[in-house]
Design an enzyme around this catalytic site. Structure first.
Site, short mmCIF file in Angstrom:
data_model
loop_
_atom_site.label_atom_id
_atom_site.label_comp_id
_atom_site.label_asym_id
_atom_site.label_seq_id
_atom_site.Cartn_x
_atom_site.Cartn_y
_atom_site.Cartn_z
N LYS A 1 10.53 -0.32 -0.90
CA LYS A 1 11.91 0.10 -1.06
C LYS A 1 12.05 1.61 -1.14
O LYS A 1 13.11 2.16 -0.93
CB LYS A 1 12.48 -0.54 -2.35
CG LYS A 1 12.48 -2.05 -2.33
CD LYS A 1 12.87 -2.58 -3.73
CE LYS A 1 12.75 -4.10 -3.75
NZ LYS A 1 12.87 -4.61 -5.12
N GLY A 2 10.95 2.25 -1.51
CA GLY A 2 11.01 3.67 -1.90
C GLY A 2 11.54 4.63 -0.86
O GLY A 2 12.16 5.63 -1.20
N GLU B 1 7.83 7.39 4.83
CA GLU B 1 7.34 6.92 3.52
C GLU B 1 7.85 7.87 2.43
O GLU B 1 8.10 9.05 2.69
CB GLU B 1 5.81 6.85 3.58
CG GLU B 1 5.09 6.59 2.28
CD GLU B 1 5.37 5.23 1.64
OE1 GLU B 1 6.54 4.83 1.59
OE2 GLU B 1 4.43 4.61 1.13
N ASP B 2 7.98 7.34 1.21
CA ASP B 2 8.47 8.19 0.12
C ASP B 2 7.40 9.15 -0.40
O ASP B 2 7.65 10.34 -0.55
CB ASP B 2 9.04 7.33 -1.04
CG ASP B 2 8.08 6.26 -1.56
OD1 ASP B 2 6.95 6.13 -1.02
OD2 ASP B 2 8.47 5.55 -2.50
N ASP C 1 0.05 8.92 -2.56
CA ASP C 1 -0.75 9.12 -3.76
C ASP C 1 -2.22 8.90 -3.37
O ASP C 1 -2.88 9.84 -2.90
CB ASP C 1 -0.27 8.17 -4.86
CG ASP C 1 -1.04 8.34 -6.15
OD1 ASP C 1 -1.89 9.24 -6.23
OD2 ASP C 1 -0.81 7.57 -7.10
N ASP D 1 11.00 4.66 -7.99
CA ASP D 1 11.44 3.92 -9.19
C ASP D 1 10.41 3.90 -10.31
O ASP D 1 9.23 4.17 -10.09
CB ASP D 1 11.71 2.47 -8.81
CG ASP D 1 10.41 1.71 -8.53
OD1 ASP D 1 9.62 2.17 -7.68
OD2 ASP D 1 10.17 0.68 -9.20
N ARG E 1 16.08 4.62 -8.76
CA ARG E 1 16.05 4.86 -7.31
C ARG E 1 17.30 5.59 -6.82
O ARG E 1 17.30 6.24 -5.79
CB ARG E 1 15.95 3.53 -6.55
CG ARG E 1 14.65 2.79 -6.72
CD ARG E 1 14.56 1.67 -5.69
NE ARG E 1 13.58 0.66 -6.01
CZ ARG E 1 12.28 0.75 -5.72
NH1 ARG E 1 11.81 1.80 -5.11
NH2 ARG E 1 11.45 -0.24 -6.03
P1 IMP Z 1 -0.56 5.03 -2.51
O1 IMP Z 1 -0.62 3.76 -1.75
O2 IMP Z 1 -1.53 5.10 -3.65
O3 IMP Z 1 -0.63 6.27 -1.64
O4 IMP Z 1 0.84 5.05 -3.26
C1 IMP Z 1 2.01 5.17 -2.54
C2 IMP Z 1 3.05 4.17 -2.99
O5 IMP Z 1 3.07 4.03 -4.41
C3 IMP Z 1 4.40 4.68 -2.56
O6 IMP Z 1 4.87 3.89 -1.49
C4 IMP Z 1 5.27 4.52 -3.78
O7 IMP Z 1 6.05 3.34 -3.63
C5 IMP Z 1 4.35 4.33 -4.95
N1 IMP Z 1 4.24 5.57 -5.77
C6 IMP Z 1 3.22 6.46 -5.77
N2 IMP Z 1 3.42 7.46 -6.66
C7 IMP Z 1 4.61 7.18 -7.24
C8 IMP Z 1 5.39 7.86 -8.26
O8 IMP Z 1 5.02 8.92 -8.81
N3 IMP Z 1 6.57 7.28 -8.59
C9 IMP Z 1 7.02 6.11 -8.02
N4 IMP Z 1 6.33 5.47 -7.07
C10 IMP Z 1 5.13 5.99 -6.68
MG MG Z 2 6.20 2.40 -1.65
#
Ligand code: IMP
Ligand code: MG
Length: 174
Positions: A41-42, A96-97, A100, A157, A163
């Site tokens: 959703k982000g 993508e939002d 991480d 979120d 959001r």
């Molecule tokens: P990754 O898969 O570890 O790169 O994380 C990315 C996903 O985790 C994103 O699509 C976000 O939905 C969520 N996410 C990562 N960091 C945050 C944050 O600080 N706040 C909220 N959602 C996050």
């Molecule tokens: Mg996400």
């Protein structure tokens, strides 16, 4: 209890998104169709704002993926909705939002490469956390880098809320 601390104001954020759209317009020709793949959703708010400024013919698809539980990555990706068409040798831009660990994008890029006949696959993110990404993912377009802390707003979120904020904030414990 926690309070919101503004990290990127509404005006700054909208300017950064417009600048990102300018870079995307400069990179792609104005004739070729661009297929956006918005990660729900982000990234919903970012994709809607970004696409207003794109010059080329744009199509949009949505997938729904989740890897976070409250403020932490679970390290496991949930695919809630993943039904993409064959892109018939057209360009694809994932929207993508935030990046991480890179787990979510590592999965989606591989998935599109394998199943969707894309001419090219690029990645546009609203935010990139300044941490060592576990997966080797580098966004092609990034609106802003951000410190490695948990943030909310503009689509992002905490347990489903915040959001709707039109700015980016950190959640500080009181
Ligand atoms: P990754 O898969 O570890 O790169 O994380 C990315 C996903 O985790 C994103 O699509 C976000 O939905 C969520 N996410 C990562 N960091 C945050 C944050 O600080 N706040 C909220 N959602 C996050
Ligand atoms: Mg996400």
């Amino acid at each position: 209890m926690s309070e919101l601390k503004v990290l990127i104001s509404k005006n700054e954020l909208y300017k950064k998104i417009q600048d990102t759209a300018d870079k995307i317009n400069a990179f792609y020709g104005s004739e070729d169709v661009l297929n956006l793949v918005c990660v729900l959703k982000g990234a919903a708010m970012f994709a809607c704002e970004l696409m207003k400024y794109l010059d080329m013919p744009v199509k949009i698809e949505f997938v729904s993926l989740a890897s976070y539980d409250a403020t932490k990555s679970t390290g496991v990706l949930q695919t809630k909705h993943l039904d993409l068409p064959d892109f018939n040798n057209e360009n694809v831009l994932i929207v993508e939002d935030i990046i991480d660990s890179g787990l979510t994008m590592d999965f989606l890029i591989r998935y599109i490469e394998t199943h969707c006949s894309a001419k090219s696959i690029k990645l546009a993110v609203l935010l990139e956390k300044e941490c060592e990404h576990k997966y080797d993912i580098k966004p092609d377009f990034c609106a802003s880098k951000i410190d490695d802390k948990f943030i909310v707003g503009f689509g992002l979120d905490y347990n489903g809320i915040y959001r709707n904020l039109d700015y980016i904030a950190s959640l500080e414990s009181l």
